[in-house]
Design a protein around this motif. Structure first.
Motif, short mmCIF file in Angstrom:
data_model
loop_
_atom_site.label_atom_id
_atom_site.label_comp_id
_atom_site.label_asym_id
_atom_site.label_seq_id
_atom_site.Cartn_x
_atom_site.Cartn_y
_atom_site.Cartn_z
N GLN A 137 -0.79 -14.36 -75.95
CA GLN A 137 -2.19 -14.22 -75.58
C GLN A 137 -2.76 -15.43 -74.83
O GLN A 137 -3.44 -15.27 -73.81
CB GLN A 137 -3.03 -13.93 -76.83
N PRO A 138 -2.54 -16.67 -75.28
CA PRO A 138 -3.07 -17.81 -74.51
C PRO A 138 -2.55 -17.86 -73.09
O PRO A 138 -3.28 -18.27 -72.16
CB PRO A 138 -2.58 -19.03 -75.32
N ARG A 139 -1.32 -17.43 -72.86
CA ARG A 139 -0.76 -17.46 -71.51
C ARG A 139 -1.33 -16.35 -70.64
O ARG A 139 -1.42 -16.48 -69.43
CB ARG A 139 0.76 -17.40 -71.60
N ILE A 140 -1.70 -15.24 -71.28
CA ILE A 140 -2.41 -14.19 -70.54
C ILE A 140 -3.78 -14.71 -70.10
O ILE A 140 -4.21 -14.51 -68.95
CB ILE A 140 -2.56 -12.93 -71.41
N LEU A 141 -4.47 -15.40 -71.00
CA LEU A 141 -5.77 -15.99 -70.65
C LEU A 141 -5.61 -17.04 -69.56
O LEU A 141 -6.46 -17.17 -68.67
CB LEU A 141 -6.41 -16.60 -71.90
N LEU A 142 -4.52 -17.81 -69.62
CA LEU A 142 -4.24 -18.81 -68.59
C LEU A 142 -4.09 -18.15 -67.23
O LEU A 142 -4.66 -18.62 -66.22
CB LEU A 142 -2.97 -19.58 -68.97
N ALA A 143 -3.32 -17.06 -67.17
CA ALA A 143 -3.12 -16.36 -65.91
C ALA A 143 -4.43 -15.78 -65.38
O ALA A 143 -4.70 -15.81 -64.17
CB ALA A 143 -2.09 -15.24 -66.09
N MET A 144 -5.26 -15.26 -66.28
CA MET A 144 -6.57 -14.72 -65.87
C MET A 144 -7.45 -15.82 -65.31
O MET A 144 -8.18 -15.61 -64.33
CB MET A 144 -7.24 -14.05 -67.06
N ALA A 145 -7.39 -17.03 -65.91
CA ALA A 145 -8.19 -18.14 -65.40
C ALA A 145 -7.72 -18.57 -64.02
O ALA A 145 -8.52 -18.90 -63.14
CB ALA A 145 -8.12 -19.31 -66.38
N ARG A 146 -6.41 -18.55 -63.81
CA ARG A 146 -5.88 -18.90 -62.48
C ARG A 146 -6.34 -17.91 -61.42
O ARG A 146 -6.52 -18.28 -60.25
CB ARG A 146 -4.35 -18.91 -62.54
#
Length: 299
Positions: free
Chosen positions: A181-190
């Motif tokens: 989940q944190p990496r999904i949020l990271l990709a969304m922020a990018r």
């Protein structure tokens, strides 16, 4: 429930151990991918040993009379059972979020996802056969059905060991989910869908520390008060919808953006995508009406 304190007539119960486990997992994930992988590997070894113990002991106490009738609720029962237990197959998709941290992802990630699915399917089938052979299926209605089956079969010590293994198993599942989940949020922020601070990487541990902490706190708070059965249904219908959208989205991109680089190849993409989306929708139909209502509100 009768002895619990009440707020406006509603019983107030807090699952403190669950929240502490979530916070401990959050700390491990904060420290880095290598530490998380080691912790996950250790838990998986314990889990496999416990399942091996269950199958090994339970296979000597199977009563074949418990297999009759084989499908007491017919195909409708199988369909609804598949929909309810689908959350057990969630997590393999989270491996895809580790693409940037994987050596040779084009080769290793498909092997990890499909290989994991194959091995776990075999384990689920074998464990299911032993569990329903130990005791009549009606007696498996418990929070820890495997430990309950051993207890009813007259194996209390093994039941305690399996109950411990169940806690470790759920911990491993949480570790995988909170890794993804944190990496999904990271990709969304990018991509600009979340504030830029969500894409920051820790200078020492090289992890998306902000989204890891945010995810951990969110999960810990809800683990204090939420009912697990309600979470399962909502998780199932939400994930199945996401899978169906991905299947259709692959076809849409083939038409609208045929020029995109595609390092991951899908054989027979049209029949595979259409069949995948159809299978997801079909399984969703087996979920209870309340799951659909809450899913509509969530959307």
């Amino acid at each position: 429930l009768q002895t619990a304190p009440r707020l406006m007539g509603i019983p107030v119960l807090l699952n403190v151990p669950a929240a502490l486990i979530v916070l401990a997992i959050t700390w491990v994930l904060y420290l880095g991918v290598r530490e998380s992988a080691r912790a996950n590997a250790a838990v998986v070894v314990i889990k496999l040993l416990v399942l091996g113990l269950f199958v090994g002991l339970g296979s000597f106490h199977i009563d074949t009379a418990n297999f009759h009738p084989f499908a007491p609720n017919g195909w409708a029962g199988i369909h609804q059972g598949a929909a309810v237990v689908f959350f057990a197959y969630i997590g393999f998709d989270a491996i895809s979020t580790a693409a940037e941290e994987t050596k040779n992802p084009q080769r290793n990630m498909p092997i990890g996802i499909l290989g994991g699915l194959a091995v776990c399917t075999v384990i689920y089938v074998v464990v299911g056969i032993v569990a329903t052979g130990l005791v009549p299926y009606q007696q498996l209605r418990a929070a820890d059905p495997l430990a309950r089956a051993l207890e009813l079969a007259g194996l209390p010590t093994a039941s305690l060991i399996v109950a411990f293994g169940a806690v470790m198993s759920l911990t491993a599942v949480l570790l995988v989910f909170q890794y993804g989940q944190p990496r999904i949020l990271l990709a969304m922020a990018r991509d600009g869908l979340l504030p830029s601070w969500a894409s920051r990487i820790h200078h020492k541990y090289r992890t998306p520390h902000i989204t890891i902490v945010a995810t951990g706190i969110f999960v810990a708070v809800f683990s204090l008060v939420m009912d697990e059965n309600e979470i399962y249904d909502l998780t199932n219908i939400g994930t199945l919808t996401a899978f169906a959208i991905v299947c259709i989205g692959v076809l849409v991109l083939r038409i609208r953006r045929p020029d995109l680089p595609r390092p991951f190849r899908v054989p027979f993409v049209w029949p595979v995508s259409i069949a995948g989306a159809g299978a997801c929708v079909y399984i969703m139909k087996g979920l209870p009406q309340t799951a659909w209502e809450r899913f509509g509100i969530w959307l």
